[in-house]
Motif scaffolding. Structure first.
Motif, PDB file in Angstrom:
ATOM      1  N   CYS A  24       0.864  -1.188   0.000  1.00  0.00           N
ATOM      2  CA  CYS A  24       0.000   0.000   0.000  1.00  0.00           C
ATOM      3  C   CYS A  24       0.897   1.234   0.000  1.00  0.00           C
ATOM      4  O   CYS A  24       1.628   1.470   0.967  1.00  0.00           O
ATOM      5  N   HIS A  25       0.840   2.019  -1.074  1.00  0.00           N
ATOM      6  CA  HIS A  25       1.655   3.228  -1.226  1.00  0.00           C
ATOM      7  C   HIS A  25       0.795   4.448  -0.908  1.00  0.00           C
ATOM      8  O   HIS A  25      -0.253   4.637  -1.527  1.00  0.00           O
ATOM      9  N   LEU A  26       1.242   5.251   0.044  1.00  0.00           N
ATOM     10  CA  LEU A  26       0.557   6.494   0.412  1.00  0.00           C
ATOM     11  C   LEU A  26       1.457   7.664   0.012  1.00  0.00           C
ATOM     12  O   LEU A  26       2.586   7.774   0.507  1.00  0.00           O
ATOM     13  N   HIS A  27       0.929   8.522  -0.869  1.00  0.00           N
ATOM     14  CA  HIS A  27       1.688   9.676  -1.346  1.00  0.00           C
ATOM     15  C   HIS A  27       0.858  10.940  -1.128  1.00  0.00           C
ATOM     16  O   HIS A  27      -0.266  11.037  -1.625  1.00  0.00           O
ATOM     17  N   HIS A  28       1.416  11.840  -0.335  1.00  0.00           N
ATOM     18  CA  HIS A  28       0.817  13.166  -0.157  1.00  0.00           C
ATOM     19  C   HIS A  28       1.908  14.163  -0.531  1.00  0.00           C
ATOM     20  O   HIS A  28       2.695  14.590   0.311  1.00  0.00           O
ATOM     21  N   HIS A  29       1.927  14.531  -1.794  1.00  0.00           N
ATOM     22  CA  HIS A  29       2.999  15.388  -2.283  1.00  0.00           C
ATOM     23  C   HIS A  29       2.965  16.767  -1.627  1.00  0.00           C
ATOM     24  O   HIS A  29       4.009  17.378  -1.409  1.00  0.00           O
TER      25      HIS A  29
END
Length: 433
Positions: A271-276
């Motif tokens: 599970c990849h979580l990205h909050h740029h």
């Protein structure tokens, strides 16, 4: 009020620690970090949920964009109480507040702080009462970020004692009374300086790495954006069995549900979580193992409402449980039970015989006359039986006689009758003689 460029250059030369802290954070955010790993086992045909939850990924729209970010300066005064005092704070919209009336006009923050990332505090005409531990606190409520920089301020009246140094934990400023001092707090990360669209910079995706396949060749399963867009990859049957909630960004729950598990579904799920916008890049890995299917328990069929109770009873299956002992000499146990039963019955019969015998002996002891009478009766019956043949012989002799008339027959009958003797009369005769 903007800080002069000369003062900014002075800050950069003397206090490099703040910039080192910022550079380290930026480097850590540039790559995805594995924050958790799990081993999950489930039987074939079951449903499994891979938990992937993060409160920092919760998306909340801020229409005003003024209270998502805030900076505030606090002062911890030396002394026995070590009381904390709020000096100033400032929101991302540019609103600035000074709390103490004594500090009005001599304490300020840059109006462009949230544009250039310079949140330094300027103190003019510094006095002895201004000494203490100052802390610069940066809060980003949207991204759940909290950063703090501490500076120790000491005031002296001697110009020769004025200096700035690092004591291993914080910066220490020794300043001259009446001078102007700038307490540095610089953070130029994009999360503090830009107002980009957050919903376009938030994305979550799941991928699967089959056994024996490298991570760079993993299969993409699902992409989910904060705007609500969702993309699924792979065959149609695979898309139907893998689901993620449409309200994930509202609840911060990005768990993946897999139904009808098969041995081919096992592998490494990520599970990849990205909050740029917030600089969040995290991974959570799940090693899924699919085992054999669990045996299904048999359920008795239920009768329909229209059927009779007797029919339902007849249709219900009958189960007989037979328990066999594990010991080899188990065949001797029934024989032992039979012998024990026979011995018990023999013992009961023996007791009954003994009791009856004792009762008979007691009856003879208490009633001896009745026994004697019974003996006499037996003797009388024997004598009567001896007389019976004599009577029969007499009758036969009478039949042989041929009487000519009835008179002779009567005489004969009279002679055959027994003679009756009156004892009283005989006694009288003897008496009179």
């Amino acid at each position: 009020m903007k800080i002069p460029d000369v003062i900014q250059a002075l800050i950069l030369v003397q206090i490099p620690a703040a910039f080192l802290f910022t550079a380290v954070l930026a480097q850590s955010d540039s790559s995805s970090v594995v924050v958790a790993g799990y081993n999950v086992s489930a039987p074939t045909g079951s449903r499994v949920v891979l938990q992937c939850v993060s409160g920092r990924m919760v998306w909340t729209r801020d229409s005003l964009k003024d209270r998502q970010r805030v900076v505030h300066w606090d002062l911890y005064r030396p002394g026995p109480d070590y009381a904390m005092e709020r000096v100033a704070d400032m929101f991302s919209a540019g609103d600035q507040r000074i709390y103490n009336g004594h500090n009005q006009g001599r304490v300020s923050l840059s109006q462009s702080a949230f544009n250039d990332g310079n949140f330094s505090l300027v103190i003019r005409d510094i006095a002895i009462s201004d000494r203490g531990l100052y802390s610069c606190n940066l809060h980003h409520h949207y991204c759940h970020l909290y950063e703090t920089i501490r500076i120790q301020v000491n005031v002296t009246k001697s110009r020769r004692k004025e200096q700035r140094f690092w004591d291993g934990q914080k910066a220490v400023f020794v300043v001259l009374v009446g001078s102007t001092v700038v307490l540095p707090c610089v953070n130029r990360r994009s999360v503090w300086t830009e107002d980009g669209s957050e919903e376009e910079q938030q994305v979550v995706h799941w991928d699967r790495q089959p056994p024996g396949v490298r991570h760079d060749r993993a299969d993409r399963l699902i992409d989910l954006y904060a705007s609500g867009e969702q993309r699924s990859y792979g065959p149609l049957f695979l898309q139907r069995k893998m689901n993620i909630s449409a309200e994930s960004f509202t609840q911060g729950d990005f768990s993946l549900a897999i139904s009808a598990l098969q041995p081919g579904d096992q592998g490494l799920y990520t599970c990849h979580l990205h909050h740029h916008y917030c600089g969040l890049h995290e991974r959570r890995q799940f090693q899924l193992t699919v085992g054999p299917a669990e045996p299904q328990a048999t359920v008795a069929p239920r009768a329909l409402p229209n059927q009779d109770k007797e029919d339902s009873k007849a249709e219900a299956p009958r189960v007989i449980n037979v328990i066999l002992p594990d010991q080899r000499h188990h065949f001797l146990l029934p024989l032992g039970y039979i012998l024990t039963t026979l011995l018990l019955l023999a013992f009961i019969v023996l007791i009954i015989i003994i009791v009856t015998h004792r009762r008979k002996t007691k009856a003879v002891e208490f009633y001896p006359q009745t026994s004697m009478r019974s003996n006499r009766g037996d003797m009388a019956t024997n004598e009567f039986e001896m007389d019976v043949p004599e009577v029969k012989t007499c009758n036969q002799e009478e039949k042989k006689l041929d009487y000519k008339n009835n008179l002779l027959r009567e005489k004969v009958q009279m002679s055959t009758l027994p003679k009756v003797i009156d004892l009283d009369k005989e006694m009288e005769k003897v008496y009179w003689k």
